[in-house]
Design an enzyme around this catalytic site. Structure first.
Site, PDB file in Angstrom:
ATOM      1  N   HIS A  36       0.855  -1.196   0.000  1.00 41.28           N
ATOM      2  CA  HIS A  36       0.000   0.000   0.000  1.00 41.28           C
ATOM      3  C   HIS A  36       0.891   1.245   0.000  1.00 41.28           C
ATOM      4  O   HIS A  36       1.729   1.420   0.878  1.00 41.28           O
ATOM      5  CB  HIS A  36      -0.931  -0.007   1.212  1.00 41.28           C
ATOM      6  CG  HIS A  36      -1.982  -1.061   1.111  1.00 41.28           C
ATOM      7  ND1 HIS A  36      -2.397  -1.824   2.174  1.00 41.28           N
ATOM      8  CD2 HIS A  36      -2.717  -1.479   0.033  1.00 41.28           C
ATOM      9  CE1 HIS A  36      -3.337  -2.672   1.768  1.00 41.28           C
ATOM     10  NE2 HIS A  36      -3.550  -2.485   0.471  1.00 41.28           N
ATOM     11  N   ARG A  43       0.735   4.496   0.543  1.00 37.51           N
ATOM     12  CA  ARG A  43       0.836   5.575   1.533  1.00 37.51           C
ATOM     13  C   ARG A  43       1.459   5.140   2.858  1.00 37.51           C
ATOM     14  O   ARG A  43       1.728   5.986   3.715  1.00 37.51           O
ATOM     15  CB  ARG A  43      -0.565   6.103   1.823  1.00 37.51           C
ATOM     16  CG  ARG A  43      -1.494   5.065   2.453  1.00 37.51           C
ATOM     17  CD  ARG A  43      -2.924   5.555   2.437  1.00 37.51           C
ATOM     18  NE  ARG A  43      -3.862   4.543   2.920  1.00 37.51           N
ATOM     19  CZ  ARG A  43      -5.181   4.630   2.789  1.00 37.51           C
ATOM     20  NH1 ARG A  43      -5.706   5.690   2.184  1.00 37.51           N
ATOM     21  NH2 ARG A  43      -5.962   3.683   3.234  1.00 37.51           N
ATOM     22  N   GLU A  44       1.700   3.851   3.027  1.00 37.73           N
ATOM     23  CA  GLU A  44       2.184   3.336   4.311  1.00 37.73           C
ATOM     24  C   GLU A  44       3.710   3.440   4.357  1.00 37.73           C
ATOM     25  O   GLU A  44       4.436   2.442   4.432  1.00 37.73           O
ATOM     26  CB  GLU A  44       1.656   1.905   4.500  1.00 37.73           C
ATOM     27  CG  GLU A  44       0.117   1.904   4.534  1.00 37.73           C
ATOM     28  CD  GLU A  44      -0.524   0.520   4.422  1.00 37.73           C
ATOM     29  OE1 GLU A  44       0.175  -0.488   4.510  1.00 37.73           O
ATOM     30  OE2 GLU A  44      -1.762   0.483   4.236  1.00 37.73           O
ATOM     31  N   ARG A  64      -3.395   4.659  -1.913  1.00 36.17           N
ATOM     32  CA  ARG A  64      -3.209   3.298  -1.380  1.00 36.17           C
ATOM     33  C   ARG A  64      -2.953   2.243  -2.469  1.00 36.17           C
ATOM     34  O   ARG A  64      -2.146   1.337  -2.298  1.00 36.17           O
ATOM     35  CB  ARG A  64      -4.480   2.914  -0.599  1.00 36.17           C
ATOM     36  CG  ARG A  64      -4.637   1.453  -0.219  1.00 36.17           C
ATOM     37  CD  ARG A  64      -5.934   1.284   0.578  1.00 36.17           C
ATOM     38  NE  ARG A  64      -6.379  -0.088   0.724  1.00 36.17           N
ATOM     39  CZ  ARG A  64      -6.180  -0.825   1.826  1.00 36.17           C
ATOM     40  NH1 ARG A  64      -5.489  -0.338   2.829  1.00 36.17           N
ATOM     41  NH2 ARG A  64      -6.660  -2.057   1.896  1.00 36.17           N
ATOM     42  N   ARG A  98      -6.112  -7.139  -2.094  1.00 39.37           N
ATOM     43  CA  ARG A  98      -7.404  -7.794  -2.275  1.00 39.37           C
ATOM     44  C   ARG A  98      -7.458  -8.564  -3.587  1.00 39.37           C
ATOM     45  O   ARG A  98      -8.495  -9.089  -3.959  1.00 39.37           O
ATOM     46  CB  ARG A  98      -8.553  -6.759  -2.276  1.00 39.37           C
ATOM     47  CG  ARG A  98      -8.707  -5.956  -1.007  1.00 39.37           C
ATOM     48  CD  ARG A  98      -9.144  -6.776   0.183  1.00 39.37           C
ATOM     49  NE  ARG A  98      -9.326  -5.918   1.368  1.00 39.37           N
ATOM     50  CZ  ARG A  98      -8.336  -5.536   2.184  1.00 39.37           C
ATOM     51  NH1 ARG A  98      -7.098  -5.950   1.971  1.00 39.37           N
ATOM     52  NH2 ARG A  98      -8.581  -4.746   3.221  1.00 39.37           N
ATOM     53  N   HIS A 116       2.628  -3.507   6.848  1.00 38.95           N
ATOM     54  CA  HIS A 116       1.662  -2.432   6.585  1.00 38.95           C
ATOM     55  C   HIS A 116       1.757  -1.408   7.713  1.00 38.95           C
ATOM     56  O   HIS A 116       2.471  -1.591   8.692  1.00 38.95           O
ATOM     57  CB  HIS A 116       0.224  -2.985   6.587  1.00 38.95           C
ATOM     58  CG  HIS A 116      -0.111  -3.861   5.428  1.00 38.95           C
ATOM     59  ND1 HIS A 116      -0.888  -3.438   4.391  1.00 38.95           N
ATOM     60  CD2 HIS A 116       0.207  -5.147   5.143  1.00 38.95           C
ATOM     61  CE1 HIS A 116      -1.042  -4.413   3.518  1.00 38.95           C
ATOM     62  NE2 HIS A 116      -0.385  -5.468   3.947  1.00 38.95           N
ATOM     63  N   SER A 117       0.961  -0.349   7.582  1.00 39.73           N
ATOM     64  CA  SER A 117       0.710   0.534   8.712  1.00 39.73           C
ATOM     65  C   SER A 117      -0.722   1.049   8.560  1.00 39.73           C
ATOM     66  O   SER A 117      -1.255   1.044   7.453  1.00 39.73           O
ATOM     67  CB  SER A 117       1.692   1.706   8.745  1.00 39.73           C
ATOM     68  OG  SER A 117       1.396   2.658   7.746  1.00 39.73           O
ATOM     69  N   TYR A 118      -1.376   1.507   9.575  1.00 35.90           N
ATOM     70  CA  TYR A 118      -0.868   1.594  10.929  1.00 35.90           C
ATOM     71  C   TYR A 118      -1.893   0.938  11.842  1.00 35.90           C
ATOM     72  O   TYR A 118      -2.998   0.639  11.405  1.00 35.90           O
ATOM     73  CB  TYR A 118      -0.727   3.078  11.332  1.00 35.90           C
ATOM     74  CG  TYR A 118      -2.015   3.850  11.217  1.00 35.90           C
ATOM     75  CD1 TYR A 118      -2.870   3.999  12.316  1.00 35.90           C
ATOM     76  CD2 TYR A 118      -2.425   4.398   9.986  1.00 35.90           C
ATOM     77  CE1 TYR A 118      -4.075   4.698  12.200  1.00 35.90           C
ATOM     78  CE2 TYR A 118      -3.633   5.077   9.867  1.00 35.90           C
ATOM     79  CZ  TYR A 118      -4.443   5.215  10.971  1.00 35.90           C
ATOM     80  OH  TYR A 118      -5.633   5.875  10.841  1.00 35.90           O
TER      81      TYR A 118
HETATM   82  N1  ING Z   1      -4.591  -2.843   6.482  1.00 32.53           N
HETATM   83  C1  ING Z   1      -4.628  -4.105   5.837  1.00 32.53           C
HETATM   84  C2  ING Z   1      -5.493  -4.049   4.592  1.00 32.53           C
HETATM   85  O1  ING Z   1      -5.088  -4.612   3.591  1.00 32.53           O
HETATM   86  C3  ING Z   1      -4.768  -6.478   6.261  1.00 32.53           C
HETATM   87  C4  ING Z   1      -5.108  -5.160   6.759  1.00 32.53           C
HETATM   88  C5  ING Z   1      -3.490  -6.968   6.394  1.00 32.53           C
HETATM   89  C6  ING Z   1      -5.720  -7.236   5.647  1.00 32.53           C
HETATM   90  C7  ING Z   1      -3.182  -8.208   5.936  1.00 32.53           C
HETATM   91  C8  ING Z   1      -5.416  -8.480   5.186  1.00 32.53           C
HETATM   92  C9  ING Z   1      -4.157  -8.967   5.330  1.00 32.53           C
HETATM   93  O2  ING Z   1      -6.581  -3.461   4.617  1.00 32.53           O
HETATM   94  C10 ING Z   1      -4.021  -1.765   5.932  1.00 32.53           C
HETATM   95  N2  ING Z   1      -3.815  -0.695   6.714  1.00 32.53           N
HETATM   96  O3  ING Z   1      -3.691  -1.765   4.790  1.00 32.53           O
HETATM   97 ZN    ZN Z   2      -1.798  -1.660   4.123  1.00 35.14          ZN
END
Ligand code: ING
Ligand code: ZN
Length: 312
Positions: A69, A71-72, A132, A150, A201-203
């Site tokens: 992602h 922005r992280e 993102r 996703r 990832h964050s946060y």
């Molecule tokens: N959170 C993650 C996201 O993709 C996540 C949370 C991590 C989901 C790992 C599934 C697997 O939404 C962020 N901040 O991106």
């Molecule tokens: Zn993330």
């Protein structure tokens, strides 16, 4: 040599600077590190993985990625610091790293979403800084980009992902429609001997394990929960930073098509997702003076997991 020494780990850097840093690090530690180009992005930028290896054929391996992602930024910055730390700990023969690298190779991808990352540097405009997704063209000309966490072949299209190109968690038109996801998945599958998959990832300060797509327990949940708990204690021992531990589904939210589920479902048992600092005060805009402390504490957790992987 001078360049690595003077590299500022307490600052956020753009893609070009990170790519130059990788080359400098590889030059300086060519006995340990090599760089592999695993493909190109939608906008035709190269995607690189750093391989830390003391030799041997297809040793068991550990995967770490950051920046899926855009922005992280703390995830990219942590990964940059980690690359340097692994190299210097190995060189100085600091106990754990040589022994870990005697058992496994480490693959580190510092920027899993280069196009998105470049876009977050376009201007001080908050909209760009908080991008993102990827930067691919979608069915809606006004809404480019797919959520690269996703788009994996792990209950794609299930809960916690959108079919709307304008959504932040747009899953894309089909499984692995995104070239960035396909490149990483192909690389990991063709290697064939990954034992652990960790994604930064964050946060929110969370250390999570599968599943994200469902609230049912993964078969290895007891072990994964125990490893994550111990790892979060190691992390906490540095500055007292508190992490919560649990499954993705229960700890943060349902999410289908995520990389950690994909890895686990492909047999990579030690699959973990980190949400680094903070808990929301600064969120994605974590001040650069927290980079080194974030990276240092994260390293303690990663090392705990790596050691566990080596011993099992
Ligand atoms: N959170 C993650 C996201 O993709 C996540 C949370 C991590 C989901 C790992 C599934 C697997 O939404 C962020 N901040 O991106
Ligand atoms: Zn993330």
């Amino acid at each position: 040599e001078r360049k690595t020494k003077s590299f500022n780990f307490a600052a956020y850097h753009d893609l070009e600077t990170i790519y130059k840093f990788m080359d400098t690090l590889v030059d300086k530690h060519s006995n340990l590190i090599s760089k592999e180009r695993i493909g190109s992005t939608f906008e035709n930028r190269p995607m690189y993985v750093l391989k830390f290896s003391t030799g041997g054929e297809k040793k068991p391996a550990i995967w770490i990625d950051a920046g899926i992602h855009a922005r992280e930024w703390i995830s990219h910055a942590t990964a940059v610091w980690l690359a340097n730390r692994i190299a210097t700990d190995f060189e100085k023969n600091r106990a754990l790293v040589p022994s870990i690298l005697g058992h496994v190779d480490i693959y580190l991808m510092i920027v899993a979403n280069p196009d998105g990352y470049v876009f977050t540097h376009h201007s001080p405009n908050t909209h760009y800084r908080l991008w993102r997704k990827s930067r691919s063209v979608t069915s809606n000309p006004k809404c480019p980009g797919v959520d690269l966490n996703r788009n994996w072949d792990a209950h794609f299209g299930g809960p916690g992902a959108s079919d709307d190109p304008c959504a932040e968690d747009y899953r894309g038109p089909s499984v692995q429609s995104e070239i960035e996801v396909k490149n990483i998945a192909d690389f990991i599958m063709s290697h064939g001997n990954f034992k652990s998959f960790m994604t930064l990832h964050s946060y929110k300060q969370l250390l999570m394990y599968p599943y994200g797509y469902s609230g049912t327990d993964a078969p290895d949940k007891p072990e994964l929960h125990d490893v994550a708990t111990q790892a979060s204690k190691a992390l906490n021992s540095w500055h007292g930073t508190v992490y919560k531990v649990g499954s993705i589904f229960h700890t943060i939210e349902p999410a289908s098509g995520a990389s950690a589920d994909w890895a686990y479902l492909r047999g990579i048992k030690y699959s973990f997702a980190f949400e680094l600092r903070d808990t929301g005060k600064y969120g994605f805009l974590l001040p650069a003076d927290q980079i080194v402390s974030t990276a240092t504490e994260t390293w303690l957790a990663l090392k705990y997991i790596m050691k566990h992987v080596c011993d099992h």
